[in-house]
Design an enzyme around this catalytic site. Structure first.
Site, PDB file in Angstrom:
ATOM      1  N   GLU A   1       5.226  26.534  23.795  1.00 39.45           N
ATOM      2  CA  GLU A   1       5.128  26.583  25.254  1.00 39.45           C
ATOM      3  C   GLU A   1       6.524  26.498  25.846  1.00 39.45           C
ATOM      4  OE1 GLU A   1       2.853  23.149  26.274  1.00 39.45           O
ATOM      5  OE2 GLU A   1       1.061  23.869  25.233  1.00 39.45           O
TER       6      GLU A   1
ATOM      7  N   LYS B   1       9.334  24.723  28.148  1.00 40.80           N
ATOM      8  CA  LYS B   1       9.614  23.345  28.542  1.00 40.80           C
ATOM      9  C   LYS B   1      10.104  23.361  29.984  1.00 40.80           C
ATOM     10  CE  LYS B   1      11.813  19.125  26.914  1.00 40.80           C
ATOM     11  NZ  LYS B   1      12.201  18.634  28.217  1.00 40.80           N
TER      12      LYS B   1
ATOM     13  N   ASP C   1      11.457  22.350  33.511  1.00 39.48           N
ATOM     14  CA  ASP C   1      12.505  21.404  33.876  1.00 39.48           C
ATOM     15  C   ASP C   1      12.244  20.877  35.284  1.00 39.48           C
ATOM     16  OD1 ASP C   1      14.725  19.921  33.541  1.00 39.48           O
ATOM     17  OD2 ASP C   1      16.156  21.541  33.873  1.00 39.48           O
TER      18      ASP C   1
ATOM     19  N   TYR D   1       0.195  20.900  31.203  1.00 43.61           N
ATOM     20  CA  TYR D   1       0.328  21.282  29.795  1.00 43.61           C
ATOM     21  C   TYR D   1      -0.279  20.304  28.794  1.00 43.61           C
ATOM     22  CZ  TYR D   1       4.494  18.509  30.831  1.00 43.61           C
ATOM     23  OH  TYR D   1       5.340  17.560  31.281  1.00 43.61           O
TER      24      TYR D   1
ATOM     25  N   LYS E   1      15.800  22.600  22.739  1.00 43.63           N
ATOM     26  CA  LYS E   1      16.494  22.759  24.022  1.00 43.63           C
ATOM     27  C   LYS E   1      17.458  23.937  23.959  1.00 43.63           C
ATOM     28  CE  LYS E   1      16.235  18.600  26.257  1.00 43.63           C
ATOM     29  NZ  LYS E   1      16.906  18.169  27.322  1.00 43.63           N
TER      30      LYS E   1
ATOM     31  N   CYS F   1      50.265  13.008  47.876  1.00 48.27           N
ATOM     32  CA  CYS F   1      49.418  13.985  48.555  1.00 48.27           C
ATOM     33  C   CYS F   1      50.130  15.343  48.601  1.00 48.27           C
ATOM     34  CB  CYS F   1      49.098  13.513  49.969  1.00 48.27           C
ATOM     35  SG  CYS F   1      48.155  14.726  50.907  1.00 48.27           S
TER      36      CYS F   1
ATOM     37  N   CYS G   1      44.274  10.127  49.776  1.00 50.29           N
ATOM     38  CA  CYS G   1      45.498  10.069  50.578  1.00 50.29           C
ATOM     39  C   CYS G   1      45.229   9.113  51.737  1.00 50.29           C
ATOM     40  CB  CYS G   1      45.851  11.458  51.101  1.00 50.29           C
ATOM     41  SG  CYS G   1      47.119  11.378  52.384  1.00 50.29           S
TER      42      CYS G   1
ATOM     43  N   CYS H   1      47.930  13.049  58.019  1.00 50.09           N
ATOM     44  CA  CYS H   1      47.858  14.080  56.974  1.00 50.09           C
ATOM     45  C   CYS H   1      47.145  15.313  57.550  1.00 50.09           C
ATOM     46  CB  CYS H   1      47.114  13.517  55.769  1.00 50.09           C
ATOM     47  SG  CYS H   1      46.900  14.707  54.443  1.00 50.09           S
TER      48      CYS H   1
HETATM   49  S1  IVH Z   1       4.136  17.776  26.059  1.00 50.76           S
HETATM   50  C1  IVH Z   1       2.681  13.854  24.290  1.00 50.76           C
HETATM   51  N1  IVH Z   1       4.738  20.136  27.063  1.00 50.76           N
HETATM   52  O1  IVH Z   1       9.343  17.241  28.540  1.00 50.76           O
HETATM   53  C2  IVH Z   1       2.980  15.147  24.994  1.00 50.76           C
HETATM   54  N2  IVH Z   1       6.072  18.284  27.735  1.00 50.76           N
HETATM   55  O2  IVH Z   1      10.964  15.444  26.706  1.00 50.76           O
HETATM   56  C3  IVH Z   1       4.327  15.159  25.561  1.00 50.76           C
HETATM   57  N3  IVH Z   1       7.827  18.851  29.380  1.00 50.76           N
HETATM   58  O3  IVH Z   1       8.164  14.102  29.519  1.00 50.76           O
HETATM   59  C4  IVH Z   1       4.615  16.184  26.557  1.00 50.76           C
HETATM   60  N4  IVH Z   1       7.352  21.005  29.514  1.00 50.76           N
HETATM   61  O4  IVH Z   1       7.953  15.975  31.198  1.00 50.76           O
HETATM   62  C5  IVH Z   1       5.064  18.825  27.037  1.00 50.76           C
HETATM   63  N5  IVH Z   1       5.117  22.286  27.855  1.00 50.76           N
HETATM   64  C6  IVH Z   1       5.433  20.989  27.840  1.00 50.76           C
HETATM   65  C7  IVH Z   1       6.493  20.455  28.621  1.00 50.76           C
HETATM   66  C8  IVH Z   1       6.793  19.095  28.527  1.00 50.76           C
HETATM   67  C9  IVH Z   1       8.141  20.027  29.950  1.00 50.76           C
HETATM   68  C10 IVH Z   1       8.548  17.594  29.642  1.00 50.76           C
HETATM   69  C11 IVH Z   1       7.661  16.416  29.893  1.00 50.76           C
HETATM   70  C12 IVH Z   1       8.080  15.350  28.921  1.00 50.76           C
HETATM   71  C13 IVH Z   1       9.397  15.836  28.460  1.00 50.76           C
HETATM   72  C14 IVH Z   1       9.634  15.404  27.042  1.00 50.76           C
END
Ligand code: IVH
Length: 669
Positions: free
Chosen positions: A115, A117, A119, A227, A314, A408, A426, A432
């Site tokens: 999936e 991640k 932000d 998610y 990451k 300065c 400064c 100034c």
């Molecule tokens: S699963 C036990 N899925 O990443 C399940 N987390 O570093 C844990 N996050 O605190 C979370 N996208 O805020 C999961 N597709 C995704 C995610 C996700 C972002 C964040 C989430 C979590 C952090 C973990």
């Protein structure tokens, strides 16, 4: 209950269901069935019916998505299932090791789900009988802040699920995001208001979730992607299928997902999104890889901090190497000297980068920068590129370290650094040039005194001619003094003088912003002005009195107090007072004392008054306009779309609820 009421109540239930359904079609599915106009009509009808039936009050009603302006304190609540974090990795080797560890533990290759991640700010939503009952931030993982009122304003979060096969009680986890387009617009507004812009969409999202007034959160247009599902009785034994269920129930569950049966598949997914993420309308910072089978997940279990069945890969922020050619030092209106790196131009994430901020001296020392170094430049979540490292293998012996200036660059005064602060400043504030000109530029700017006839160039001319050395001097200028200036025609001179004269009418909050107290942006100035009423009160206020004001913290309060402790600043203020500028909030003219001794609250949207106008009218007739209901409140003026909670509270306390017309009768208008 009469028959008529019964019909209305059924209609309320019908409209709530319909509005929830159309909301879902619009914000989750992006496939609306009706026009915005039709939606508004249904909403209006529901608002009117709810007004007639306060007993039908429901915090999950679609009419309440707009939030309210009651200040809230966030209560901490414990998570039923702790909110864990994920193990992180940045490289393939770690991923391969993760896969091998899992294969060893299970004895075979599992199916993985990859999936995105997201932000943003993680959130946990609790549903009972299909109703959203609670939304809690991650906090420390064990307990977080109850931000339910704010989350109710996020349109893609379902408040009431249509009937389906969901468990009676479940928790669903996801991420609150600020879409990039919303973020750009919000920051542009903040910059125009002289408020600090957010560093990135993640900070903007988590900052928004913690705002005190949910009506403000509603304006932030947040989004929420889900998610993970927790329930004592999960619908299936597959994470992917559970998420598909959640999507059917009405949640915004991403479809940017892949089933992977080998590490090669996972790497393909990563490679694809490392590029493709630039085309997403929101930020992601990596990929999450999860074992799909819930029984296998249980078998693998958890460490104290994270599940053993999932890992986050990451993305590396995009980086390039280029030469550091020189460092310049800029002096701002507050005297802070900021180092700026001048780089050999280089392409990075779609733009050509020539300069990067170095923040301060500590940063230069930390990086051990030398002029001529080959440096690594990165564009992370932040907008301005930064130098994150030096390729020391490419450094030749004769390169010299970057030295922070000791004096300065503009006026030659020796710089000072306050203990505990990172910035060199400064101290020659009064003499100034960039500081003097910067303060005057700020003073005339749009959100401040709004003197449109004066710009940067004019200020430069006036300053060089010795006509102004502070903003108070502007009010002593004459046409005759201006005429000899370079390229100054009679007409422009007249305009300048007129612009300055007109600015005397600028309201107090703008004057307060214009005088340039550090950390007092336009929004803070407005709040300070309305809370304290006039300049004398602000000048005499202590840090404690100031921090009692909503949104004003220690840092701002201390800055205000030290500004007025400076005799030169007080002198400037008294000069401005003598020139006739506004130094108190304008009280509306007293019209009668018909409301004397009465505390009145207005709530909901009124037909004939804006919020400010109703407050002014109540006060003009001797009454007190209050913002929260208590047993001391005498009347509630109920407008359209009034919150059912407020209505219920007024009824409970026996406070008379009156209409706008009745209010106007009271004041004889
Ligand atoms: S699963 C036990 N899925 O990443 C399940 N987390 O570093 C844990 N996050 O605190 C979370 N996208 O805020 C999961 N597709 C995704 C995610 C996700 C972002 C964040 C989430 C979590 C952090 C973990």
């Amino acid at each position: 209950m009469d028959l008529f009421s019964n019909v209305e109540i059924e209609r309320i239930n019908f409209l709530r269901r319909e509005l929830n359904r159309h909301n879902y079609l619009y914000y989750v599915q992006s496939e609306p069935e009706i026009t915005d106009y039709q939606y508004d009509q249904l909403m209006k009808e529901l608002q009117q019916l709810e007004k007639l039936h306060p007993e039908m009050a429901d915090p999950n009603s679609p009419t309440l998505r707009v939030g309210n302006d009651i200040n809230q304190n966030f209560v901490q609540v414990a998570h039923k299932y702790p909110m864990l974090s994920l193990g992180n990795t940045y490289n393939e080797a770690d991923l391969i090791e993760f896969d091998q560890r899992i294969q060893r533990a299970l004895g075979h290759q599992p199916k993985y789900i990859c999936e995105l991640k997201y932000d943003g700010a993680s959130i946990s939503l609790t549903y009972q009988h299909g109703q959203l009952v609670r939304a809690v931030t991650r906090g420390d993982g064990e307990k977080g802040d109850d931000v339910t009122a704010n989350v109710r304003t996020i349109k893609s979060v379902p408040l009431q699920l249509p009937t389906a096969d969901y468990p009676d009680f479940f928790e669903i986890r996801g991420e609150v995001l600020m879409p990039l387009a919303v973020f750009d617009k919000l920051n542009a507004e903040r910059i125009a208001n002289d408020d600090q812009p957010f560093a990135n969409p993640r900070n903007a999202a988590s900052g928004s979730l913690k705002m005190q007034k949910s009506a403000e959160v509603a304006k932030r247009n947040l989004d929420c992607w889900l998610y993970f599902l927790f329930a004592d009785q999960l619908p299936t034994n597959s994470h992917l299928q559970n998420m598909n269920k959640c999507r059917e129930w009405g949640f915004k569950v991403p479809t940017y997902t892949a089933e992977c049966n080998s590490i090669a598949d996972i790497l393909k997914f990563i490679e694809y999104w490392d590029e493709e993420r630039r085309n997403l309308p929101f930020d992601i910072d990596g990929i999450v890889i999860k074992v799909d089978d819930i029984r296998q997940q249980d078998e693998l279990g958890y460490t104290a901090k994270s599940p053993r069945w999932a890992i986050a890969y990451k993305f590396k922020a995009e980086q390039v190497e280029t030469e550091l050619q020189s460092v310049s030092f800029q002096v701002g209106r507050t005297g802070t000297v900021t180092p700026v790196a001048n780089l050999a131009p280089v392409h990075l994430a779609g733009t050509v980068v020539k300069r990067a901020t170095l923040h301060n001296d500590d940063q230069i020392k930390l990086l051990d920068l030398h002029i001529g170094d080959i440096v690594q430049v990165e564009k992370g979540g932040e907008i301005i590129p930064k130098i994150v490292g030096v390729n020391t293998s490419k450094r030749s012996a004769q390169l010299r370290p970057v030295e922070f200036v000791t004096h300065c660059p503009e006026c030659g005064t020796q710089l000072v650094r306050t203990e505990g602060e990172a910035a060199w400043v400064c101290p020659n504030a009064d003499h100034c040039p960039p500081q003097i000109k910067g303060r005057i530029e700020h003073f005339v700017s749009r959100k401040a005194m709004n003197i449109e006839t004066i710009g940067e160039e004019t200020i430069d001319l006036l300053y060089k001619a010795g006509l102004v050395s502070n903003f108070a001097d502007l009010y002593t200028l004459t046409i005759e003094q201006l005429l000899p200036l370079d390229r100054m025609a009679q007409k422009s001179a007249e305009n300048i003088i007129k612009g300055i004269a007109d600015s005397r009418k600028a309201p107090f909050e703008q004057v307060l912003f214009a005088i340039g107290i550090r950390y007092v942006g336009a929004t803070v100035a407005k709040m300070l002005a309305s809370a304290m009423g006039n300049i004398t009160a602000i000048m005499n206020a202590t840090v404690d009195q100031l921090t009692a004001i909503d949104e004003i913290g220690e840092k701002i309060a201390t800055s205000v107090v030290s500004f007025f402790a400076d005799a030169e600043n007080c002198n400037l203020i008294s000069r401005l007072q003598s020139y006739g500028l506004q130094f108190e909030m304008v009280k509306s003219e007293a019209k009668s004392n018909k409301l004397e001794g009465l505390s009145i609250i207005a709530s909901g949207k009124l037909q004939r008054y804006s919020r400010d106008e109703i407050i002014k009218t109540i006060e003009a007739h001797g009454g007190r306009a209050v913002t929260s209901i208590s047993k001391l409140t005498n009347y509630l003026i109920a407008g359209e779309n009034i919150g059912p909670n407020k209505l219920a509270k007024a009824q409970q306390l026996g406070i008379p609820i009156i209409s706008e017309e009745e209010f106007e009768k009271m004041i004889g208008e």
